[in-house]
Design an enzyme around this catalytic site. Structure first.
Site, PDB file in Angstrom:
ATOM      1  N   TYR A   1     -50.010 124.377  62.686  1.00  0.00           N
ATOM      2  CA  TYR A   1     -48.667 124.070  63.204  1.00  0.00           C
ATOM      3  C   TYR A   1     -48.302 124.997  64.365  1.00  0.00           C
ATOM      4  CZ  TYR A   1     -48.140 121.958  58.487  1.00  0.00           C
ATOM      5  OH  TYR A   1     -48.309 121.271  57.319  1.00  0.00           O
TER       6      TYR A   1
ATOM      7  N   LEU B   1     -40.141 112.534  52.599  1.00  0.00           N
ATOM      8  CA  LEU B   1     -39.112 111.531  52.904  1.00  0.00           C
ATOM      9  C   LEU B   1     -39.710 110.386  53.718  1.00  0.00           C
ATOM     10  CD1 LEU B   1     -36.309 114.063  54.016  1.00  0.00           C
ATOM     11  CD2 LEU B   1     -36.769 113.174  51.706  1.00  0.00           C
TER      12      LEU B   1
ATOM     13  N   LYS C   1     -38.451 118.705  55.169  1.00  0.00           N
ATOM     14  CA  LYS C   1     -38.042 119.538  56.311  1.00  0.00           C
ATOM     15  C   LYS C   1     -36.843 118.922  56.998  1.00  0.00           C
ATOM     16  CE  LYS C   1     -41.456 117.813  59.279  1.00  0.00           C
ATOM     17  NZ  LYS C   1     -41.774 117.045  58.149  1.00  0.00           N
ATOM     18  N   SER C   2     -36.079 119.783  57.595  1.00  0.00           N
ATOM     19  CA  SER C   2     -35.018 119.340  58.499  1.00  0.00           C
ATOM     20  C   SER C   2     -34.742 120.489  59.444  1.00  0.00           C
ATOM     21  CB  SER C   2     -33.741 118.970  57.744  1.00  0.00           C
ATOM     22  OG  SER C   2     -32.723 118.677  58.695  1.00  0.00           O
TER      23      SER C   2
ATOM     24  N   ARG D   1     -28.370 119.368  56.500  1.00  0.00           N
ATOM     25  CA  ARG D   1     -29.357 118.579  55.758  1.00  0.00           C
ATOM     26  C   ARG D   1     -30.229 119.460  54.867  1.00  0.00           C
ATOM     27  NH1 ARG D   1     -31.503 114.336  60.363  1.00  0.00           N
ATOM     28  NH2 ARG D   1     -29.804 112.822  60.142  1.00  0.00           N
TER      29      ARG D   1
ATOM     30  N   ASN E   1     -30.503 118.718  51.019  1.00  0.00           N
ATOM     31  CA  ASN E   1     -31.795 118.475  50.371  1.00  0.00           C
ATOM     32  C   ASN E   1     -32.019 119.444  49.214  1.00  0.00           C
ATOM     33  OD1 ASN E   1     -32.052 116.549  52.331  1.00  0.00           O
ATOM     34  ND2 ASN E   1     -33.644 117.613  53.515  1.00  0.00           N
TER      35      ASN E   1
END
Ligand code: A2P
Length: 276
Positions: free
Chosen positions: A51, A189, A229-230, A235, A239
């Site tokens: 990443y 999601l 993730k957000s 959010r 979550n």
């Protein structure tokens, strides 16, 4: 702050069942995003060498002031570094600024490279040397797990795979669980796409919760470790609050019925050495 349940991995290590993933979080935003996630109450952060944001995750960890033992940090071996796994692990440790990684995963089996058994033996050595509290795999299909179990000593603690309501890999999950391998769901999601499914929005309305909370509640209810993730603090908080939601058997079944084979990511049988 909601209490996040923990699962016990096959070597006795406890992992928070609901964590925070940073795949596809833009590099320039990662430190802020992880600081927000920790502020929101997440204690389990999932990153990967591929990443490109381990150092930013490490900067957030260093800045947050939360005791190290309260955090659970996962990272993963990049495909292109399978031949130099020990060095790659050291580089990840340095980038994260941590002496001990909580969970280290082989990111993809890359069967075409034929290296994953040798790589696993390197991870077994890192584990024996206490560089990591648990070792596992990601994107391993049943055939890859079978090979590892036949040829190596330590049973992986987890297999982190793509799972969301429209792509559940139920047979692989069931098989892994019988082997003592916990299942971690990535893209839980469906990268947002599964939040619009009619069964999800209907259940969200009925329960007075959000569609994301329904989907996260479903993952927790079927026993997955889940890492949504957000980039948005509201959010993240929403979550995390899904930890307090318990869906009943019929509600879980209504979401499970959404399976449609909708894989988003790469097929692990085909993922290449240069990718990731
Ligand atoms: P954003 O980062 O803009 O909040 P997954 O974890 O399956 O990869 O899904 C991540 C995607 O879902 C991101 O696009 C993220 O958008 C979006 N997302 C995350 N949490 C929520 C939420 N509670 N409501 C709506 N969309 C969400």
């Amino acid at each position: 702050m909601p209490v996040v349940p923990t699962l016990t991995l096959n070597n006795g290590v406890a992992i928070p069942q609901l964590g925070f993933g940073v795949f596809q979080v833009p590099l320039g935003e990662t430190q802020r995003v992880v600081e927000d996630a920790l502020e929101a109450g997440y204690r389990h952060i999932d990153t990967a060498a591929a990443y490109g944001n381990e150092a930013a995750v490490g900067a957030a960890i260093a800045a947050c002031g939360i005791p190290r033992d309260d955090l659970f940090i996962t990272t993963k071996l990049r495909n292109g570094e399978q031949a130099i796994a020990a060095e790659a692990f050291e580089a990840s440790r340095r980038a994260l600024g941590l002496d001990v990684i909580d969970l280290y995963l082989i990111h993809w089996p890359v069967p075409s490279a034929g290296l994953f058994v040798d790589v696993w033996r390197v991870l077994e050595k890192i584990y024996a040397a206490d560089g990591v509290r648990a070792i596992g795999v990601s994107n391993f299909l049943q055939e890859h797990l079978d090979t590892l179990l036949a040829e190596t000593t330590i049973v992986p603690a987890v297999d982190q795979i793509e799972i969301h309501p429209t792509f559940q890999q139920a047979a692989l999950s069931a098989k892994a669980r019988t082997l003592g391998i916990a299942i971690e769901a990535y893209s839980p999601l469906g990268q947002g796409a599964d939040l619009n499914a009619a069964a999800v929005t209907a259940l969200a309305r009925k329960r007075g919760v959000s569609p994301a909370q329904v989907v996260i509640g479903w993952h927790l209810g079927i026993g997955d470790i889940v890492i949504p993730k957000s980039t948005h603090l509201d959010r993240m908080t929403e979550n995390l609050a899904a930890a307090a939601i318990t869906l009943d058997r019929d509600e879980l079944a209504a979401i499970t019925a959404l399976e449609s084979g909708a894989r988003i990511g790469t097929d692990p049988a085909k993922a290449s050495h240069s990718q990731m």
